[in-house]
Structures are given as C-alpha cells and as structure tokens.
Design a protein around this motif. Structure first.
Motif, mmCIF file in Angstrom:
data_model
loop_
_atom_site.group_PDB
_atom_site.id
_atom_site.type_symbol
_atom_site.label_atom_id
_atom_site.label_comp_id
_atom_site.label_asym_id
_atom_site.label_seq_id
_atom_site.Cartn_x
_atom_site.Cartn_y
_atom_site.Cartn_z
ATOM 1 N N ASP A 8 1.619 -1.240 0.207
ATOM 2 C CA ASP A 8 -0.385 0.014 -0.303
ATOM 3 C C ASP A 8 1.007 1.432 0.280
ATOM 4 O O ASP A 8 0.606 1.855 -0.736
ATOM 5 N N ALA A 9 2.067 1.073 1.022
ATOM 6 C CA ALA A 9 3.009 2.246 1.293
ATOM 7 C C ALA A 9 3.757 2.286 -0.369
ATOM 8 O O ALA A 9 3.776 3.823 -1.179
ATOM 9 N N ARG A 10 3.900 1.600 -0.981
ATOM 10 C CA ARG A 10 4.758 1.934 -2.379
ATOM 11 C C ARG A 10 3.479 2.176 -3.122
ATOM 12 O O ARG A 10 4.012 2.418 -4.672
ATOM 13 N N GLN A 11 2.806 1.935 -3.276
ATOM 14 C CA GLN A 11 1.075 2.510 -4.355
ATOM 15 C C GLN A 11 1.040 4.061 -4.448
ATOM 16 O O GLN A 11 0.957 4.617 -4.927
ATOM 17 N N THR A 12 1.725 4.195 -2.892
ATOM 18 C CA THR A 12 1.080 5.363 -2.880
ATOM 19 C C THR A 12 2.023 6.514 -2.837
ATOM 20 O O THR A 12 1.965 7.917 -3.570
ATOM 21 N N ALA A 13 3.799 6.006 -2.565
ATOM 22 C CA ALA A 13 4.320 6.787 -3.238
ATOM 23 C C ALA A 13 4.350 6.815 -4.601
ATOM 24 O O ALA A 13 4.862 7.754 -5.291
ATOM 25 N N ARG A 14 3.978 6.236 -5.190
ATOM 26 C CA ARG A 14 4.294 6.063 -6.606
ATOM 27 C C ARG A 14 3.160 7.210 -7.495
ATOM 28 O O ARG A 14 3.156 7.574 -8.223
ATOM 29 N N SER A 15 1.591 6.688 -7.164
ATOM 30 C CA SER A 15 1.140 7.749 -6.944
ATOM 31 C C SER A 15 1.209 9.214 -6.511
ATOM 32 O O SER A 15 1.155 9.677 -8.315
ATOM 33 N N ALA A 16 1.600 9.079 -6.290
ATOM 34 C CA ALA A 16 2.947 10.645 -6.006
ATOM 35 C C ALA A 16 3.481 11.096 -6.624
ATOM 36 O O ALA A 16 2.941 12.720 -7.099
ATOM 37 N N ALA A 17 4.234 10.468 -7.169
ATOM 38 C CA ALA A 17 5.438 10.519 -8.210
ATOM 39 C C ALA A 17 4.399 11.390 -9.328
ATOM 40 O O ALA A 17 4.775 12.254 -10.138
ATOM 41 N N ARG A 18 3.378 10.055 -9.833
ATOM 42 C CA ARG A 18 2.557 10.047 -11.333
ATOM 43 C C ARG A 18 1.989 11.610 -11.139
ATOM 44 O O ARG A 18 2.002 12.254 -11.823
ATOM 45 N N HIS A 48 0.712 12.968 3.366
ATOM 46 C CA HIS A 48 2.178 12.579 3.431
ATOM 47 C C HIS A 48 2.690 13.058 2.933
ATOM 48 O O HIS A 48 4.320 12.914 2.159
ATOM 49 N N ALA A 49 2.539 11.668 2.431
ATOM 50 C CA ALA A 49 3.819 11.382 0.341
ATOM 51 C C ALA A 49 3.654 12.185 -0.097
ATOM 52 O O ALA A 49 4.941 12.679 -0.939
ATOM 53 N N TRP A 50 2.682 13.447 -0.420
ATOM 54 C CA TRP A 50 2.184 14.482 -1.417
ATOM 55 C C TRP A 50 3.620 15.290 -1.391
ATOM 56 O O TRP A 50 4.051 16.402 -1.828
ATOM 57 N N GLN A 51 3.246 16.101 0.513
ATOM 58 C CA GLN A 51 4.293 16.932 0.900
ATOM 59 C C GLN A 51 5.592 16.767 0.859
ATOM 60 O O GLN A 51 5.866 17.188 0.912
ATOM 61 N N ARG A 52 5.759 15.386 1.341
ATOM 62 C CA ARG A 52 7.329 14.144 1.217
ATOM 63 C C ARG A 52 7.812 14.830 -0.506
ATOM 64 O O ARG A 52 8.905 14.884 -0.607
ATOM 65 N N ILE A 53 7.103 14.016 -1.588
ATOM 66 C CA ILE A 53 7.825 14.657 -3.054
ATOM 67 C C ILE A 53 7.956 16.390 -3.224
ATOM 68 O O ILE A 53 8.205 16.262 -3.677
ATOM 69 N N GLN A 54 6.765 16.780 -2.566
ATOM 70 C CA GLN A 54 6.644 18.341 -2.777
ATOM 71 C C GLN A 54 8.525 18.676 -2.412
ATOM 72 O O GLN A 54 9.277 19.666 -3.049
ATOM 73 N N ARG A 74 14.812 1.170 -16.557
ATOM 74 C CA ARG A 74 14.656 -0.296 -15.538
ATOM 75 C C ARG A 74 13.529 -0.925 -15.648
ATOM 76 O O ARG A 74 12.381 -0.111 -15.850
ATOM 77 N N PRO A 75 13.726 -1.827 -15.690
ATOM 78 C CA PRO A 75 12.251 -2.988 -15.650
ATOM 79 C C PRO A 75 11.119 -2.545 -15.089
ATOM 80 O O PRO A 75 10.609 -3.149 -13.574
ATOM 81 N N ASP A 76 10.220 -2.035 -16.016
ATOM 82 C CA ASP A 76 8.490 -2.079 -15.012
ATOM 83 C C ASP A 76 8.198 -1.096 -16.276
ATOM 84 O O ASP A 76 8.010 0.182 -16.272
ATOM 85 N N ALA A 77 7.535 -2.091 -17.080
ATOM 86 C CA ALA A 77 6.804 -1.950 -17.794
ATOM 87 C C ALA A 77 5.772 -1.423 -18.176
ATOM 88 O O ALA A 77 5.418 0.007 -18.930
ATOM 89 N N SER A 78 5.193 -1.394 -17.211
ATOM 90 C CA SER A 78 3.281 -0.080 -16.951
ATOM 91 C C SER A 78 3.595 0.693 -15.871
ATOM 92 O O SER A 78 3.901 1.888 -17.347
ATOM 93 N N LEU A 98 12.411 10.527 -8.312
ATOM 94 C CA LEU A 98 12.140 10.113 -6.403
ATOM 95 C C LEU A 98 11.769 8.973 -6.683
ATOM 96 O O LEU A 98 12.172 8.026 -5.769
ATOM 97 N N VAL A 99 11.086 8.368 -7.237
ATOM 98 C CA VAL A 99 10.196 6.710 -7.030
ATOM 99 C C VAL A 99 11.319 5.742 -6.876
ATOM 100 O O VAL A 99 11.323 4.959 -6.741
ATOM 101 N N SER A 100 11.934 5.522 -8.362
ATOM 102 C CA SER A 100 12.940 4.496 -8.656
ATOM 103 C C SER A 100 14.684 4.548 -7.581
ATOM 104 O O SER A 100 15.305 3.555 -7.785
ATOM 105 N N ARG A 101 14.511 5.942 -7.271
ATOM 106 C CA ARG A 101 15.845 5.702 -6.447
ATOM 107 C C ARG A 101 16.308 6.300 -4.927
ATOM 108 O O ARG A 101 16.297 6.132 -4.093
#
Length: 315
Positions: A8-18, A48-54, A74-78, A98-101
């Motif tokens: 869930d946390a991983r998806q949230t972080a990726r969503s914020a980046a997108r 929280h994720a949005w504020q962090r990525i900002q 990097r391998p993540d076709a989607s 940000l998402v990848s590293r």
C-alpha cells in the motif's frame, strides 16, 4: 511492516510521483488539479506522500533528460508506458528518479530522513544528538527514548545517564553516556562503538557489552564478526571518506552512496588500490583526484551520469 502495508505504501509513493509528473508537465487540466486535491484528502498517507515528494522535488530540480531515461529504462513496463505517454523526459525526471532511487517506501513514512548526498544533525530531548548520513531514515519516539533505523546510517551521542535505545531489524543497542554509529547493510547491520559502552541485543542471541573501538556485524539476528577500528579516524560525520589501500571498486561503491545520479565504472578498475582522505562535499572533485592519481579517465555525459574507464581505452 507486513507485506500488505508495504505494498500500500509503495503504491501511494508511486501515485504521488505520478501526480507530480502530471502537474509539472504543463498539460494538467482544471479537472486534473481537482482530482489531485481529492486524492490528497482521501487519506492522510496520501497527503503525507505528497508533501514529502514536494519537499524532495526541490533537490532534484533541473535533473537532465538522460537521467530520466536511465530511470525509465529500469524494468517496470507499466510505469515506463505511463510516464512516457504522459509527458516528455524533462518533466518526468524528478518524479521518476524519486520513485526509482531517492527513497524506498519505508523512508517515506519515517520521522526524519536525508536524501542522497545529504547529512543532517538533530538534537533530541535531553540533549542527545542524532546524526543521519546520506540516504538515511529513522523513526524517533522521544517519550520512550527510542530511535528506529529504517534505512541507511546514523550516529547517536547520548550525554545523559538515562538509557537510549536504537532498534534495527537485526537487533537493538542500549546506551547511555556513549556514542554509537549504526549502519544498515541490506540483510546485515553494523554497530560501531565510538565512545563509552552499549548493550547489544541481537534478535537471536545476546552478546557481551560493546566497547569503544569495537565494530560488530549482525546478520539474521546473530553476530557474524567483531573487529577493532580507529575511533579517532575521520569519517562521514566529518564529511570525509577515507581509504587505506582499498580496492577501487569498494571505494566507488561507497562514494556512490553520496552522489545523485548514475556512477559506473569498468570492471577492469575494480582491483586498483586507492589511499587517501576525500571530502564528501564535492564528489566531482573526488573523481578528478582519482583520475589524477590512477590510470583512469572520467567520462561525464552530464554531472549526473558519469563513467570511469581505463585511461588506455580513451585514445
């Protein structure tokens, strides 16, 4: 953290980046902005994720398109299809990188964290001093006098007689009137006693007290090795990276922790030896010093994409 929470946390972080990538693309509509606001309000973890990525985005302003390409390759076709389809490489670079590293999922939720190449010092209640090395994250429970290492490397100096606890995945250390450095190494954890004594409690077995000048490596909750080290030698807390007849490959892997972007080198350079004291404030200068003292050449596509090759191959 269990697998469900981690996913869930991983998806949230990726969503914020997108969301960040879309907003910065210049192609976001009023409806997109409204949808982002609804997403942020949907769950406190989203905000929280949005504020962090900002906050992190500022440190990655101006990353070159080549760096975005490295991340997208990097391998993540989607993810590649989504980001490539949404906008150009220049807009993608901060979010994709940000998402990848920059920060693994657990670090997004940490109380304190540092980015690549950043170091931070925080004074805790009671006067104890916590230092975070590059790309590190911790949770702090001031009431319980506990620091939990999430990622990276920290040093804790405790001046009081009241004990302070450092928790890691491999075990915990309890110290008072002492200073301890702790580094997470994938499936291992290294405890280096800088001054005083600490009680070390691996998850599987207890060990004798850890004394100043001792370094203990734990893996699978057990002691793997114990060795002596020089507590007076400069280290990352002084902004210094030391090498004493060290294989260049090992040195570069350590240096890479402090450099944003991509650092690569020819396998032929792995066994060269390096000795010296290098300032971490300017890692480009460190590479120049290596090129001046060793038979290698620095090839930089950009400041963020550097390759080292044997000098004889440069002709």
């Amino acid at each position: 953290m269990n697998r469900e929470v981690s996913d869930d946390a991983r998806q949230t972080a990726r969503s914020a980046a997108r969301w960040l990538a879309l907003i910065e693309s210049g192609q976001a509509s009023d409806q997109d902005h409204a949808n982002l606001q609804r997403w942020r309000e949907l769950n406190v973890s989203h905000e929280h994720a949005w504020q962090r990525i900002q906050a992190l985005r500022g440190r990655f302003a101006g990353l070159p398109p080549e760096l975005a390409m490295a991340s997208l390759d990097r391998p993540d076709a989607s993810r590649r299809r989504l980001l490539k389809g949404m906008l150009g490489f220049a807009a993608v670079a901060p979010a994709a990188w940000l998402v990848s590293r920059e920060l693994p999922v657990a670090a997004w939720r940490a109380d304190l964290s540092t980015g690549t190449g950043e170091r931070r010092s925080v004074t805790l209640a009671g006067g104890s001093v916590l230092e975070l090395n590059t790309a590190s994250a911790v949770n702090v429970d001031a009431a319980q006098r506990r620091v939990t290492l999430v990622r990276g490397e920290i040093a804790l100096r405790v001046a009081e007689t009241t004990p302070f606890v450092i928790d890691t995945a491999q075990g915990r250390a309890i110290l008072s009137q002492a200073q301890l450095c702790v580094r997470e190494l994938g499936d291992s954890c290294e405890f280096s006693m800088l001054s005083g004594m600490a009680e070390l409690r691996p998850t599987q077995y207890e060990t004798p007290a850890l004394r100043a000048g001792q370094r203990v490596l734990l893996r699978n909750g057990r002691v793997v090795s114990t060795q002596a080290f020089d507590t007076a030698a400069p280290d990352w807390r002084d902004g210094v990276l030391m090498a004493n007849d060290q294989p260049l490959g090992d040195f570069l892997r350590e240096l890479d922790r402090y450099r944003p972007g991509v650092l690569r080198w020819s396998p032929a350079l792995e066994t060269l030896r390096v000795t010296g004291s290098f300032r971490l404030a300017d890692t480009d200068q460190v590479l120049d010093l290596l090129a001046a003292s060793l038979p290698l050449e620095v090839r930089a596509r950009t400041r963020y994409w550097v390759t080292l090759v044997p000098r004889e191959q440069s002709a």
